[in-house]
Write a protein that holds these residues in place. Sequence first.
Motif, short mmCIF file in Angstrom:
data_model
loop_
_atom_site.label_atom_id
_atom_site.label_comp_id
_atom_site.label_asym_id
_atom_site.label_seq_id
_atom_site.Cartn_x
_atom_site.Cartn_y
_atom_site.Cartn_z
N GLN A 142 2.39 -5.63 -14.22
CA GLN A 142 2.61 -7.07 -14.18
C GLN A 142 3.11 -7.51 -12.81
O GLN A 142 2.66 -8.51 -12.25
N GLN A 143 4.03 -6.74 -12.25
CA GLN A 143 4.56 -7.07 -10.92
C GLN A 143 3.47 -7.01 -9.85
O GLN A 143 3.37 -7.89 -9.01
N HIS A 155 -3.66 -0.99 -15.71
CA HIS A 155 -2.93 -0.73 -14.47
C HIS A 155 -3.88 -0.66 -13.27
O HIS A 155 -3.45 -0.42 -12.15
N PRO A 210 3.20 3.39 -13.40
CA PRO A 210 3.66 3.01 -14.74
C PRO A 210 4.76 1.96 -14.68
O PRO A 210 5.65 2.01 -13.83
N ASN A 211 4.66 1.00 -15.58
CA ASN A 211 5.63 -0.09 -15.73
C ASN A 211 5.64 -1.09 -14.58
O ASN A 211 6.57 -1.88 -14.46
N HIS A 212 4.63 -1.09 -13.73
CA HIS A 212 4.59 -2.02 -12.61
C HIS A 212 3.34 -2.89 -12.60
O HIS A 212 3.12 -3.64 -11.64
#
Length: 96
Positions: free
Chosen positions: A19-20, A51, A15-17
């Motif tokens: 784009q990176q 994701h 989660p929240n990664h």
Amino acid sequence: MSNPLFVLATIIAKPNHAQQVADVIRLALAPSRQEEGCHRYDLLLDNQDDHRFIIQEQWQNIAAHNAHMLTTHFKTLVECIAPLASIEVTKLSLLA
């Protein structure tokens, strides 16, 4: 003549990664495509899960893929995304 090797690398960003992870994978695309024996090296995004990424690869043979795994850009890719995502690699041979 050696058989082509097809590789599907499934990468699921934590989660929240997403784009990176996508940005790091993109850095490896051009140098991978330029390698001897690389016929295809594409980054795909799951339309149902932003994701979940798949790197779809086609190599001239197993030796070409083994050489790929020794390159700096491949090692950097794995090193950078390992803490941010799960990685599953499937190697396939052409039957028909």
